[in-house]
Design an enzyme around this catalytic site. Structure first.
Site, PDB file in Angstrom:
ATOM      1  N   ASP A 141       0.811  -1.232   0.000  1.00  0.00           N
ATOM      2  CA  ASP A 141       0.000   0.000   0.000  1.00  0.00           C
ATOM      3  C   ASP A 141       0.841   1.277   0.000  1.00  0.00           C
ATOM      4  O   ASP A 141       0.320   2.356  -0.259  1.00  0.00           O
ATOM      5  CB  ASP A 141      -0.925   0.016   1.224  1.00  0.00           C
ATOM      6  CG  ASP A 141      -2.010  -1.044   1.135  1.00  0.00           C
ATOM      7  OD1 ASP A 141      -2.168  -1.655   0.059  1.00  0.00           O
ATOM      8  OD2 ASP A 141      -2.703  -1.268   2.145  1.00  0.00           O
ATOM      9  N   MET A 183      -6.044  -2.712  -4.407  1.00  0.00           N
ATOM     10  CA  MET A 183      -5.872  -2.637  -2.959  1.00  0.00           C
ATOM     11  C   MET A 183      -5.525  -1.210  -2.531  1.00  0.00           C
ATOM     12  O   MET A 183      -5.171  -0.369  -3.347  1.00  0.00           O
ATOM     13  CB  MET A 183      -4.828  -3.636  -2.491  1.00  0.00           C
ATOM     14  CG  MET A 183      -5.399  -5.044  -2.390  1.00  0.00           C
ATOM     15  SD  MET A 183      -4.255  -6.183  -1.608  1.00  0.00           S
ATOM     16  CE  MET A 183      -5.327  -7.605  -1.352  1.00  0.00           C
ATOM     17  N   GLY A 184      -5.611  -0.989  -1.258  1.00  0.00           N
ATOM     18  CA  GLY A 184      -5.403   0.354  -0.697  1.00  0.00           C
ATOM     19  C   GLY A 184      -6.483   0.564   0.345  1.00  0.00           C
ATOM     20  O   GLY A 184      -7.520   1.150   0.086  1.00  0.00           O
ATOM     21  N   ARG A 185      -6.226  -0.016   1.501  1.00  0.00           N
ATOM     22  CA  ARG A 185      -7.232  -0.036   2.571  1.00  0.00           C
ATOM     23  C   ARG A 185      -7.569   1.381   3.057  1.00  0.00           C
ATOM     24  O   ARG A 185      -8.732   1.742   3.182  1.00  0.00           O
ATOM     25  CB  ARG A 185      -6.669  -0.849   3.730  1.00  0.00           C
ATOM     26  CG  ARG A 185      -7.573  -1.053   4.897  1.00  0.00           C
ATOM     27  CD  ARG A 185      -6.843  -1.840   5.957  1.00  0.00           C
ATOM     28  NE  ARG A 185      -6.723  -3.230   5.597  1.00  0.00           N
ATOM     29  CZ  ARG A 185      -7.613  -4.164   5.931  1.00  0.00           C
ATOM     30  NH1 ARG A 185      -8.655  -3.845   6.631  1.00  0.00           N
ATOM     31  NH2 ARG A 185      -7.431  -5.411   5.577  1.00  0.00           N
ATOM     32  N   GLN A 281      -2.125  -8.777  -6.559  1.00  0.00           N
ATOM     33  CA  GLN A 281      -1.197  -7.652  -6.364  1.00  0.00           C
ATOM     34  C   GLN A 281      -0.123  -7.965  -5.326  1.00  0.00           C
ATOM     35  O   GLN A 281       0.897  -7.290  -5.246  1.00  0.00           O
ATOM     36  CB  GLN A 281      -1.967  -6.410  -5.894  1.00  0.00           C
ATOM     37  CG  GLN A 281      -2.893  -5.846  -6.943  1.00  0.00           C
ATOM     38  CD  GLN A 281      -4.013  -5.011  -6.330  1.00  0.00           C
ATOM     39  OE1 GLN A 281      -3.922  -3.808  -6.305  1.00  0.00           O
ATOM     40  NE2 GLN A 281      -5.067  -5.645  -5.856  1.00  0.00           N
TER      41      GLN A 281
HETATM   42  O1  F6P Z   1      -2.257  -3.865   3.903  1.00  0.00           O
HETATM   43  C1  F6P Z   1      -2.080  -4.430   2.658  1.00  0.00           C
HETATM   44  C2  F6P Z   1      -3.352  -4.967   2.114  1.00  0.00           C
HETATM   45  O2  F6P Z   1      -2.938  -5.424   0.888  1.00  0.00           O
HETATM   46  C3  F6P Z   1      -4.548  -4.019   2.017  1.00  0.00           C
HETATM   47  O3  F6P Z   1      -4.547  -3.176   0.924  1.00  0.00           O
HETATM   48  C4  F6P Z   1      -5.687  -4.986   1.989  1.00  0.00           C
HETATM   49  O4  F6P Z   1      -6.892  -4.425   2.417  1.00  0.00           O
HETATM   50  C5  F6P Z   1      -5.228  -6.018   2.951  1.00  0.00           C
HETATM   51  O5  F6P Z   1      -3.832  -6.075   2.843  1.00  0.00           O
HETATM   52  C6  F6P Z   1      -5.866  -7.363   2.772  1.00  0.00           C
HETATM   53  O6  F6P Z   1      -5.212  -8.266   3.596  1.00  0.00           O
HETATM   54  P1  F6P Z   1      -5.735  -9.700   4.043  1.00  0.00           P
HETATM   55  O7  F6P Z   1      -6.570 -10.244   2.951  1.00  0.00           O
HETATM   56  O8  F6P Z   1      -4.477 -10.451   4.278  1.00  0.00           O
HETATM   57  O9  F6P Z   1      -6.506  -9.451   5.292  1.00  0.00           O
END
Ligand code: F6P
Length: 357
Positions: A141, A183-185, A281
């Site tokens: 991110d 992605m990009g929480r 990604q």
């Molecule tokens: O923090 C990195 C990230 O790729 C976020 O963009 C995404 O929301 C999250 O990880 C998802 O992670 P996981 O599926 O492992 O909970």
């Protein structure tokens, strides 16, 4: 496992995986072995320091071929037992106290913690308890404060840009609107960079709340000017003005791509398709840039251990590797500034951020 008598450091990978983790592990092991040190790879993130402990000695032979390999050979966990520290927890039950004790038992001269903001927050707490910690900044991110770049971001950017390139040709062939959710929480770095690199028409990021009507106007405007297709890139954490980010039924972030796709279709009646890029990604081989950055970070972390620089995170500043206090890297995220040159340049080319200015 019987441990040797050499000087010893530990390293662990924690939080979501990112391309380049193995490259950091390789660099740490090679640099440490150059100093005659032994390296313990702690498994499953900080969890490996609890209970009967999970770790293994890593030698140069163990890291052969790791530079280009995705994932992490040490595996990783998201937080696990290391939620926000409760000061009311008795020391015997406090995972933080237990982890510091485990480090002492293992005789670690330093612990290198490779991870994002959540990881470095845990690391800072351990440092405050006296542990010799050195952080290494990771996340696709790119939202970790205290560094210009985290490793993993460049690879994610390449994957997302490639997806946009591919969506372009099919969108143009069918006169469609294509929505790509990346992605990009909490931040829009991937959406913004990939959107610009891939020539997207509309980029939606958490830092700039959007208005669905403005997005539809942009699609109509393109149509009126002879472009019968549009490409929209949306960060998973983007949200409509006055609204909040969207979650899937199972409580995970997601759904904004379909929300945007439906909103466009309802307002323009254009055929619209939505693609959620997801963990593609995060997987696979790191880009040359990420291999290089990971290698530099790994070598710098071992140098910090040799110099006795603890409570710091290695960091990239103006293309030089330095260190910053862990406190500088935690507590807040590096956000896209809505008036940064990237956003301003994009707007000057006609890219819409879904807002009315
Ligand atoms: O923090 C990195 C990230 O790729 C976020 O963009 C995404 O929301 C999250 O990880 C998802 O992670 P996981 O599926 O492992 O909970």
């Amino acid at each position: 496992m019987t441990l040797g008598t050499r000087e010893r450091i530990g390293l662990l990978t924690s939080g979501g995986d990112a391309p380049g983790l193995n490259a950091v592990i390789r660099a740490v092991v090679k640099a440490a072995s150059g100093l005659g040190w032994e390296v313990l790879g702690i498994e499953d993130g900080f969890e490996g320091l609890l209970g009967s402990k999970a770790y293994r000695v890593l030698t140069n032979a163990d890291v052969q071929g790791l530079l280009s390999r995705g994932g992490t050979i040490l595996r990783t966990t998201n937080k696990g037992h290391f939620g926000a520290r409760q000061l009311t927890t008795p020391p015997a039950e406090d995972p933080y106290v237990q982890a510091v004790e485990a480090m002492r038992e293992l005789g670690l001269r330093a612990l290198i913690t490779i991870g994002g903001e959540g990881t470095q927050r845990i690391a800072l707490e351990l440092y405050k308890l006296g542990a010799p910690i050195i952080g290494v900044p990771k996340t696709i991110d790119n939202d970790l404060a205290g560094t210009d770049r985290t490793f993993g971001f460049d690879t994610a950017l390449q994957v997302a840009t490639d997806a946009i390139d591919r969506l372009h040709t099919t969108a143009a062939s069918h006169n469609r609107v294509m929505v790509l959710e990346v992605m990009g929480r909490h931040t829009g770095w991937i959406a913004l960079h990939a959107g610009l690199a891939g020539g997207a028409d509309i980029i939606l990021i958490p830092e700039i709340p959007f208005d669905a009507e403005v997005i539809a106007e942009k699609v109509r405007h393109r149509e009126e000017n002879g472009s019968s297709f549009s490409i929209v890139v949306v960060a998973e954490g983007a949200r409509p003005r006055g609204g909040s980010e969207m979650y899937l039924a199972e409580g995970r972030l997601g759904g904004i791509g379909h929300f945007v796709g439906d909103a466009i279709h309802q307002r323009t009646l254009k055929e619209t398709r939505v693609v959620v890029l997801g963990h593609i990604q995060r997987g696979g081989s790191p880009s040359p840039y990420d291999r290089l950055l990971s290698t530099r970070y790994g070598a710098a972390a071992v140098k910090a251990a040799a110099d006795g620089v603890f409570g710091e995170m290695v960091s990239l500043r103006s293309d030089e590797i330095t260190t910053v206090p862990l406190a500088e890297a935690t507590g807040h995220l590096k956000m896209v500034r809505p008036h940064s040159d990237l956003v301003v340049s994009a707007r000057s080319l006609g890219v819409s951020f879904g807002d009315r200015r």
